[in-house]
Design a protein around this motif. Structure first.
Motif, mmCIF file in Angstrom:
data_model
loop_
_atom_site.group_PDB
_atom_site.id
_atom_site.type_symbol
_atom_site.label_atom_id
_atom_site.label_comp_id
_atom_site.label_asym_id
_atom_site.label_seq_id
_atom_site.Cartn_x
_atom_site.Cartn_y
_atom_site.Cartn_z
ATOM 1 N N LEU A 32 0.928 -1.278 -0.104
ATOM 2 C CA LEU A 32 0.050 -0.272 -0.006
ATOM 3 C C LEU A 32 1.026 1.093 0.068
ATOM 4 N N VAL A 33 2.049 1.379 0.584
ATOM 5 C CA VAL A 33 2.842 2.460 0.909
ATOM 6 C C VAL A 33 4.526 1.791 0.481
ATOM 7 N N GLY A 34 5.197 2.680 -0.111
ATOM 8 C CA GLY A 34 6.563 2.387 -0.335
ATOM 9 C C GLY A 34 7.559 3.541 0.127
ATOM 10 N N GLU A 35 8.609 3.239 0.073
ATOM 11 C CA GLU A 35 9.777 4.143 0.346
ATOM 12 C C GLU A 35 10.016 5.084 -0.793
ATOM 13 N N ALA A 36 9.600 6.053 -0.614
ATOM 14 C CA ALA A 36 9.808 6.867 -1.929
ATOM 15 C C ALA A 36 11.579 7.570 -1.732
ATOM 16 N N ASN A 37 11.905 7.837 -3.065
ATOM 17 C CA ASN A 37 13.358 8.365 -3.230
ATOM 18 C C ASN A 37 13.449 9.599 -2.311
ATOM 19 N N SER A 38 12.692 10.140 -1.883
ATOM 20 C CA SER A 38 12.855 11.410 -1.000
ATOM 21 C C SER A 38 13.166 11.159 0.481
ATOM 22 N N TYR A 98 9.618 0.554 -3.788
ATOM 23 C CA TYR A 98 10.390 1.491 -3.225
ATOM 24 C C TYR A 98 10.494 2.426 -4.697
ATOM 25 N N GLN A 99 10.883 3.617 -4.523
ATOM 26 C CA GLN A 99 10.702 4.592 -5.753
ATOM 27 C C GLN A 99 12.290 4.624 -6.412
ATOM 28 N N ASP A 100 12.486 4.371 -7.662
ATOM 29 C CA ASP A 100 13.814 4.523 -8.127
ATOM 30 C C ASP A 100 14.096 5.938 -8.360
ATOM 31 N N ASN A 101 15.540 6.264 -8.697
ATOM 32 C CA ASN A 101 15.604 7.495 -8.881
ATOM 33 C C ASN A 101 15.041 8.276 -10.036
ATOM 34 N N LEU A 102 14.185 7.729 -10.905
ATOM 35 C CA LEU A 102 13.441 8.308 -11.960
ATOM 36 C C LEU A 102 11.891 8.441 -11.307
#
Length: 108
Positions: A32-38, A98-102
């Motif tokens: 449901l949630v992920g680790e954003a690249n921020s 997780y969110q990649d660098n893009l």
């Protein structure tokens, strides 16, 4: 300084667990949630008021901790958040997002 930073990051994770009905780990495990690249978490799929509350609570606590670490080390909060994003992504379990660098969501 690295040990201090790692210890504080671990502490951040512990205190970032909200008193919501759904926990951060439950939300991550369910995708449901992920680790954003921020360095913060974000909703990956459909949102709900409960998820929005969880995200706001976790991110607020993280921001406070990042600011404290930045101040102690005389660095920018964005540097702390970026480093935290790397560490948090590395700690995810298989299948969590997780969110990649893009900015694309990926499963570990």
């Amino acid at each position: 300084m690295k040990k201090l930073f790692n210890g504080l990051l671990a502490l951040t994770l512990l205190i970032a667990l909200p008193a919501s009905a759904i926990t951060l780990k439950d939300a991550q495990t369910q995708g449901l949630v992920g680790e954003a690249n921020s360095g913060y978490i974000a909703v990956v799929q459909e949102s709900s008021p409960e998820l929005e509350k969880l995200v706001a609570e976790v991110n607020s606590k993280r921001k406070q901790e990042y600011a404290a670490i930045a101040q102690r080390n005389n660095i920018d909060i964005a540097q702390v958040a970026a480093r935290a994003a790397e560490k948090l992504e590395a700690r995810l379990s298989k299948g969590e997002y997780y969110q990649d660098n893009l900015g694309r969501w990926q499963q570990k």
